[in-house]
Design a protein around this motif. Structure first.
Motif, PDB file in Angstrom:
ATOM      1  N   ASP A 153      39.548 -43.745 -13.448  1.00 10.24           N
ATOM      2  CA  ASP A 153      38.789 -45.099 -13.585  1.00 10.24           C
ATOM      3  C   ASP A 153      38.541 -45.301 -14.901  1.00 10.24           C
ATOM      4  N   LYS A 194      41.473 -50.480 -16.597  1.00  9.32           N
ATOM      5  CA  LYS A 194      40.977 -49.193 -16.648  1.00  9.32           C
ATOM      6  C   LYS A 194      39.827 -49.113 -17.909  1.00  9.32           C
ATOM      7  N   PHE A 262      30.941 -47.290 -12.017  1.00  2.00           N
ATOM      8  CA  PHE A 262      31.863 -47.424 -10.951  1.00  2.00           C
ATOM      9  C   PHE A 262      30.995 -46.763  -9.675  1.00  2.00           C
ATOM     10  N   ARG A 265      35.031 -45.939  -6.542  1.00  2.00           N
ATOM     11  CA  ARG A 265      36.098 -46.527  -7.524  1.00  2.00           C
ATOM     12  C   ARG A 265      36.267 -47.840  -7.936  1.00  2.00           C
TER      13      ARG A 265
END
Ligand SMILES: [Zn+2]
Ligand SMILES: [Zn+2]
Length: 283
Positions: A153, A194, A262, A265
């Motif tokens: 991530d 990302k 996060f 995810r």
């Protein structure tokens, strides 16, 4: 505020219990934290007795069990995110992907601590810029491959080797030599949606700067980056939360207006103005 990069005693170089870390986070008035114990993959496990596949699997199991316990214990008081720092994922891609599929992670950091069949940058002593530059060339190439793989991530401590090359061993390093490669890394990170981590550990160490420094954070923004995560990379209780306020200011100066956390995810953007509390601003 969340601290999204913390190691418990289940990391080979960590010292404290998950409960002790959670208590510290509560004391700082954090809303949450991610326990991100190491899973460091290696190409030659026989050379790294700490990192045989069996030991890595056991570490992941123990860390996850402690996180589950803390999630129950601190429910309603502190959000405990299930994280991991996956080092050198491609040095054992099958095991990396197996562990990611086994545990229901909230947050995965991608990083590189050592090159193939080489020890951690921490253990190398640096004596010349030429030596450091040769290693950095390989380092950024491996990091690009990790971003291409993409099963994480946030990219942790982009300039990790500088902690030892520049901070500890005082070897001058010219990162402009690698601009093509670092631009490619940051552009691909941005394109894939990302996050880039601002790792605050360097602020309490000899380097005296975040990892990466402000120039790379700004460049990430210029190349389309939208997500920044913050982490202290604490390996012991007193370091938890250190530098987060300065990390947030760096992000703000570089044109970001939020930090990212996060869960399962999935990215959640939290605007700077919504980060409340005072205690975490001081360490
Ligand atoms: Zn790391
Ligand atoms: Zn770490």
């Amino acid at each position: 505020m969340f601290d999204l990069h913390i190691h418990s005693r289940f990391s080979f170089d960590g010292h404290d219990s998950v409960g002790g870390l959670c208590d510290r986070a509560l004391g700082l008035g954090l809303s949450g934290l991610a326990i991100t114990d190491h899973i460091d993959q290696v190409t030659a496990p026989e050379l790294f007795p700490e990192f045989t596949p069996d030991k890595l699997a056991l570490t992941a199991k123990n860390s996850n069990a402690a996180i589950s316990k803390a999630q129950k214990e601190y429910d309603g008081r502190l959000e405990v995110l299930r994280g991991t720092e996956l080092g050198q994922a491609l040095h054992n891609q099958a095991l990396s992907e197996f562990l990611l599929a086994t545990y229901d992670y909230d947050f995965v950091l991608g990083s590189i601590h050592n090159l193939r069949a080489t020890e951690d940058f921490y253990f190398i002593s640096y004596s010349s810029s030429e030596q450091a530059h040769a290693l950095l060339h390989e380092y950024f190439e491996e990091l690009y491959a990790i971003v291409e793989w993409g099963q994480f991530d946030s990219l942790a401590h982009l300039t990790y080797p500088l902690r030892y090359m520049v901070g500890r061993d005082k070897i001058p390093v010219d990162l402009a030599l690698f601009a093509d490669c670092t631009d490619a890394i940051l552009a691909l990170l941005a394109k894939k949606g990302k996050a880039l981590e601002i790792n605050c550990s360097g602020l309490r160490q000899e380097l005296g700067d975040t990892l990466p420094g402000e120039g790379f954070v700004r460049r990430f923004r210029e190349l389309g980056g939208e997500r920044i995560t913050l982490g202290s990379d604490a390996h012991r209780v007193p370091d938890l939360g250190f530098g987060l306020a300065r990390g947030m200011e760096t992000a703000r100066r570089c044109g970001f207006d939020s930090l990212t956390i996060f869960r399962r995810r999935k990215a959640y953007q939290v605007p700077f103005g919504e980060w409340t509390g005072e205690a975490w601003r001081t360490p």
